[in-house]
Design an enzyme around this catalytic site. Structure first.
Site: not given
Ligand code: DQA
Length: 143
Positions: A10-11, A18, A23, A72, A75, A96, A98, A105
């Site tokens: 998501p996102n 964003r 990011y 990735n 959230a 995994e 990020h 954070r």
């Molecule tokens: C993320 C870190 C997550 O906490 C966050 O919700 C994201 C992006 C990252 O790539 O740093 O959407 O996965």
């Protein structure tokens, strides 16, 4: 040719727009083009969804055939037992990933529900986190 799938949750469709201070300002499609060019011997598929069940469906679809999944989960990383179970259910190794260093954070980002089901975790290297995960997956069979 080895087959890999990058899954963004998501996102992450908004990468480039964003919170660019966190990011970066590169779109994922732009980054992916460069990654594919740098790894011509790898078939790198890509899937993004904002819907938890669609991420799970995709893991099921490729998770017995592909050589690796780079995930990735956004959230959902911090909330999803269902994703944990999906990763456990398949045989393809999952890394995994990020972009940001989640441990530097907010406290709610410090715990991952999926890390224990994954082969490993890479966080904090910006978009390069995806390349580092690919390197790790390519190396699995070559060791
Ligand atoms: C993320 C870190 C997550 O906490 C966050 O919700 C994201 C992006 C990252 O790539 O740093 O959407 O996965």
């Amino acid at each position: 040719m080895k087959r890999f799938l990058i899954i963004n949750g998501p996102n992450l469709n908004l990468l480039g727009k964003r919170e660019p201070d966190i990011y970066g300002s590169t779109t994922f499609e732009g980054y992916l083009e460069k990654l594919r060019a740098a790894y011509p011997s790898c078939d790198i598929a890509y899937f993004q969804s904002n819907i938890e069940g669609e991420l799970i469906d995709r893991i099921h679809e490729v998770g017995f055939d592909y050589d690796g999944i780079i995930l990735n989960a956004g959230a959902y990383t911090h909330t999803s037992i269902a994703l944990h179970d999906a990763i456990k259910a398949v045989t393809t190794p999952v890394v995994e990933v990020h972009i940001s260093n989640v441990h530097a954070r907010e406290p709610f980002r410090h715990h991952s529900m999926i890390a224990a089901a994954c082969k490993g975790v890479i966080a904090g290297f910006g978009m390069d986190s995806y390349r580092l995960a690919l390197e790790a997956l390519v190396a699995i069979d070559n060791c």
